[in-house]
Scaffold this motif. Structure first.
Motif, PDB file in Angstrom:
ATOM      1  N   LYS A  73       0.830  -1.210   0.000  1.00 40.43           N
ATOM      2  CA  LYS A  73       0.000   0.000   0.000  1.00 40.43           C
ATOM      3  C   LYS A  73       0.866   1.263   0.000  1.00 40.43           C
ATOM      4  N   ALA A  74       2.026   1.211   0.655  1.00 45.46           N
ATOM      5  CA  ALA A  74       2.939   2.361   0.629  1.00 45.46           C
ATOM      6  C   ALA A  74       3.439   2.607  -0.785  1.00 45.46           C
ATOM      7  N   ASN A  75       3.747   1.530  -1.515  1.00 46.25           N
ATOM      8  CA  ASN A  75       4.152   1.682  -2.913  1.00 46.25           C
ATOM      9  C   ASN A  75       3.028   2.306  -3.742  1.00 46.25           C
ATOM     10  N   GLU A  76       1.794   1.866  -3.498  1.00 43.00           N
ATOM     11  CA  GLU A  76       0.646   2.438  -4.213  1.00 43.00           C
ATOM     12  C   GLU A  76       0.475   3.916  -3.866  1.00 43.00           C
ATOM     13  N   PHE A  77       0.633   4.245  -2.590  1.00 44.31           N
ATOM     14  CA  PHE A  77       0.534   5.639  -2.144  1.00 44.31           C
ATOM     15  C   PHE A  77       1.576   6.499  -2.854  1.00 44.31           C
ATOM     16  N   LEU A  78       2.814   6.024  -2.883  1.00 44.12           N
ATOM     17  CA  LEU A  78       3.883   6.794  -3.523  1.00 44.12           C
ATOM     18  C   LEU A  78       3.709   6.859  -5.039  1.00 44.12           C
ATOM     19  N   GLU A  79       3.197   5.792  -5.640  1.00 41.59           N
ATOM     20  CA  GLU A  79       2.938   5.815  -7.080  1.00 41.59           C
ATOM     21  C   GLU A  79       1.866   6.851  -7.417  1.00 41.59           C
ATOM     22  N   GLU A  80       0.796   6.876  -6.617  1.00 39.66           N
ATOM     23  CA  GLU A  80      -0.259   7.884  -6.842  1.00 39.66           C
ATOM     24  C   GLU A  80       0.284   9.297  -6.630  1.00 39.66           C
ATOM     25  N   THR A  81       1.147   9.459  -5.635  1.00 38.09           N
ATOM     26  CA  THR A  81       1.770  10.760  -5.380  1.00 38.09           C
ATOM     27  C   THR A  81       2.570  11.199  -6.602  1.00 38.09           C
ATOM     28  N   ALA A  82       3.334  10.281  -7.171  1.00 34.72           N
ATOM     29  CA  ALA A  82       4.142  10.596  -8.352  1.00 34.72           C
ATOM     30  C   ALA A  82       3.254  10.880  -9.571  1.00 34.72           C
ATOM     31  N   LYS A  83       2.202  10.087  -9.753  1.00 38.84           N
ATOM     32  CA  LYS A  83       1.301  10.290 -10.891  1.00 38.84           C
ATOM     33  C   LYS A  83       0.592  11.636 -10.816  1.00 38.84           C
ATOM     34  N   SER A  84       0.407  12.160  -9.594  1.00 32.24           N
ATOM     35  CA  SER A  84      -0.251  13.460  -9.439  1.00 32.24           C
ATOM     36  C   SER A  84       0.720  14.606  -9.727  1.00 32.24           C
ATOM     37  N   GLY A  85       1.963  14.267 -10.062  1.00 33.58           N
ATOM     38  CA  GLY A  85       2.941  15.304 -10.403  1.00 33.58           C
ATOM     39  C   GLY A  85       3.884  15.652  -9.269  1.00 33.58           C
ATOM     40  N   GLN A  86       3.653  15.093  -8.106  1.00 37.84           N
ATOM     41  CA  GLN A  86       4.523  15.362  -6.954  1.00 37.84           C
ATOM     42  C   GLN A  86       5.646  14.325  -6.976  1.00 37.84           C
ATOM     43  N   VAL A  87       6.786  14.676  -7.620  1.00 37.04           N
ATOM     44  CA  VAL A  87       7.873  13.729  -7.822  1.00 37.04           C
ATOM     45  C   VAL A  87       9.192  14.170  -7.190  1.00 37.04           C
ATOM     46  N   SER A  88       9.204  15.294  -6.527  1.00 41.00           N
ATOM     47  CA  SER A  88      10.464  15.792  -5.970  1.00 41.00           C
ATOM     48  C   SER A  88      11.013  14.881  -4.873  1.00 41.00           C
ATOM     49  N   TRP A  89      10.198  14.019  -4.308  1.00 38.39           N
ATOM     50  CA  TRP A  89      10.655  13.098  -3.269  1.00 38.39           C
ATOM     51  C   TRP A  89      11.498  11.960  -3.838  1.00 38.39           C
ATOM     52  N   LEU A  90      11.378  11.681  -5.135  1.00 36.46           N
ATOM     53  CA  LEU A  90      12.156  10.604  -5.753  1.00 36.46           C
ATOM     54  C   LEU A  90      13.645  10.882  -5.573  1.00 36.46           C
ATOM     55  N   GLY A  91      14.339   9.944  -5.001  1.00 41.47           N
ATOM     56  CA  GLY A  91      15.761  10.111  -4.730  1.00 41.47           C
ATOM     57  C   GLY A  91      16.056  10.907  -3.470  1.00 41.47           C
ATOM     58  N   ASN A  92      15.036  11.496  -2.868  1.00 43.82           N
ATOM     59  CA  ASN A  92      15.197  12.310  -1.667  1.00 43.82           C
ATOM     60  C   ASN A  92      14.535  11.694  -0.435  1.00 43.82           C
ATOM     61  N   LEU A  93      13.838  10.583  -0.620  1.00 47.49           N
ATOM     62  CA  LEU A  93      13.151   9.910   0.479  1.00 47.49           C
ATOM     63  C   LEU A  93      14.060   8.829   1.042  1.00 47.49           C
ATOM     64  N   HIS A  94      14.285   8.878   2.346  1.00 52.51           N
ATOM     65  CA  HIS A  94      15.117   7.909   3.046  1.00 52.51           C
ATOM     66  C   HIS A  94      14.309   7.439   4.254  1.00 52.51           C
ATOM     67  N   LEU A  95      13.903   6.158   4.242  1.00 58.22           N
ATOM     68  CA  LEU A  95      12.951   5.682   5.237  1.00 58.22           C
ATOM     69  C   LEU A  95      13.291   4.258   5.660  1.00 58.22           C
ATOM     70  N   GLY A  96      13.241   4.015   6.963  1.00 57.95           N
ATOM     71  CA  GLY A  96      13.420   2.680   7.505  1.00 57.95           C
ATOM     72  C   GLY A  96      12.176   2.268   8.267  1.00 57.95           C
ATOM     73  N   ILE A  97      11.778   1.012   8.106  1.00 60.80           N
ATOM     74  CA  ILE A  97      10.559   0.502   8.723  1.00 60.80           C
ATOM     75  C   ILE A  97      10.892  -0.794   9.456  1.00 60.80           C
ATOM     76  N   CYS A  98      10.355  -0.929  10.665  1.00 67.03           N
ATOM     77  CA  CYS A  98      10.581  -2.135  11.462  1.00 67.03           C
ATOM     78  C   CYS A  98       9.274  -2.525  12.134  1.00 67.03           C
ATOM     79  N   GLY A  99       8.839  -3.740  11.877  1.00 63.51           N
ATOM     80  CA  GLY A  99       7.688  -4.305  12.573  1.00 63.51           C
ATOM     81  C   GLY A  99       8.178  -5.392  13.512  1.00 63.51           C
ATOM     82  N   VAL A 100       7.775  -5.335  14.781  1.00 65.44           N
ATOM     83  CA  VAL A 100       8.246  -6.297  15.774  1.00 65.44           C
ATOM     84  C   VAL A 100       7.051  -6.871  16.528  1.00 65.44           C
ATOM     85  N   ALA A 101       6.985  -8.201  16.560  1.00 65.23           N
ATOM     86  CA  ALA A 101       5.914  -8.868  17.296  1.00 65.23           C
ATOM     87  C   ALA A 101       6.507  -9.986  18.140  1.00 65.23           C
ATOM     88  N   GLU A 102       5.861 -10.261  19.255  1.00 62.54           N
ATOM     89  CA  GLU A 102       6.331 -11.327  20.130  1.00 62.54           C
ATOM     90  C   GLU A 102       6.109 -12.675  19.452  1.00 62.54           C
TER      91      GLU A 102
END
Length: 170
Positions: A73-102
Motif C-alpha cells: 500500500k505504501a508503494n501504491e501511495f507513492l505511485e499515486e503521489t508521483a502520478k499526481s505530479g509530486q515527484v520531488s521526493w524521488l531520490g530524496n526519500l530515506h525511510l526505515g521501517i521495522c515491525g516487531v511482534a512477540e
C-alpha cells in the motif's frame, strides 16, 4: 524565508491498540526527506499514516503479512503521489521501517524494509550488525513504482537493540 525546510526528519512509533493488532506487533518508522519543497511538507506524515493503517489492517497473517501488505500500500501511495505530479521526493526519500511482534517468551519476530540512505543496525551482545545492507538497491523501478520491494525478517532476543538512523545521524 517562509519556505519549506531543506530537509525533514521524523520518527513514528505505533503500538497495537487491541488483541487482534497485537498479532502484528509494534511498528516503527524513521525517515528523512531531503530537498523539500512546500508540497512535500506532509509526505512523511502521510506515508507513515498509510503504513500504520495498512499494517494493522492486515494483522490476521501476523507480522510478516502485515509488513508486506503495508509496504504494498505504501508503494501504491507513492505511485499515486508521483502520478499526481509530486515527484520531488524521488531520490530524496530515506525511510526505515521495522515491525516487531512477540514470537514466544523472550523472543520476537522482526521485519525490516528501507529505501534510500538509511541505516538499520542490530546491537547484540557487544556486536553491531548492519542488517539494512541486505535491503540496499541501486535503482527504483519508475513504473509501476516499487520503492519498497524487499523485506528482511529475523528473530530478535530480549536484550537486542535496533537502531534506525538517517545519514546525518549515522
Amino acid at each position: 524565508e517562509g519556505g519549506a525546510p531543506e530537509s525533514i526528519s521524523d520518527t513514528f512509533c505505533y503500538e497495537p491498540q487491541n488483541s487482534q493488532e497485537r498479532r502484528a506487533g509494534h511498528l516503527f518508522v524513521a525517515g528523512e526527506l531531503r530537498n523539500v519543497i512546500p508540497s512535500d511538507i506532509k509526505l512523511l506524515d502521510n506515508l507513515s499514516a498509510s503504513l500504520k493503517t495498512n499494517y494493522y489492517a492486515s494483522w490476521l497473517g501476523g507480522p510478516e503479512a502485515a509488513s508486506k501488505a503495508a509496504l504494498k500500500k505504501a508503494n501504491e501511495f507513492l505511485e499515486e503521489t508521483a502520478k499526481s505530479g509530486q515527484v520531488s521526493w524521488l531520490g530524496n526519500l530515506h525511510l526505515g521501517i521495522c515491525g516487531v511482534a512477540e514470537a514466544k517468551r523472550e523472543s520476537f519476530i522482526a521485519n525490516f524494509a528501507k529505501v534510500g540512505q538509511i541505516k538499520i543496525l542490530l546491537l547484540r551482545a557487544g556486536q553491531v550488525l548492519d542488517i539494512g545492507k541486505n535491503l540496499d538497491f541501486s535503482e527504483i523501478e519508475p513504473y509501476p513504482l516499487k520503492v519498497f520491494s524487499n523485506i528482511v525478517s529475523g528473530q530478535l532476543e530480549h536484550d537486542d537493540i535496533v537502531a534506525i538512523m538517517t545519514r546525518s545521524v549515522f
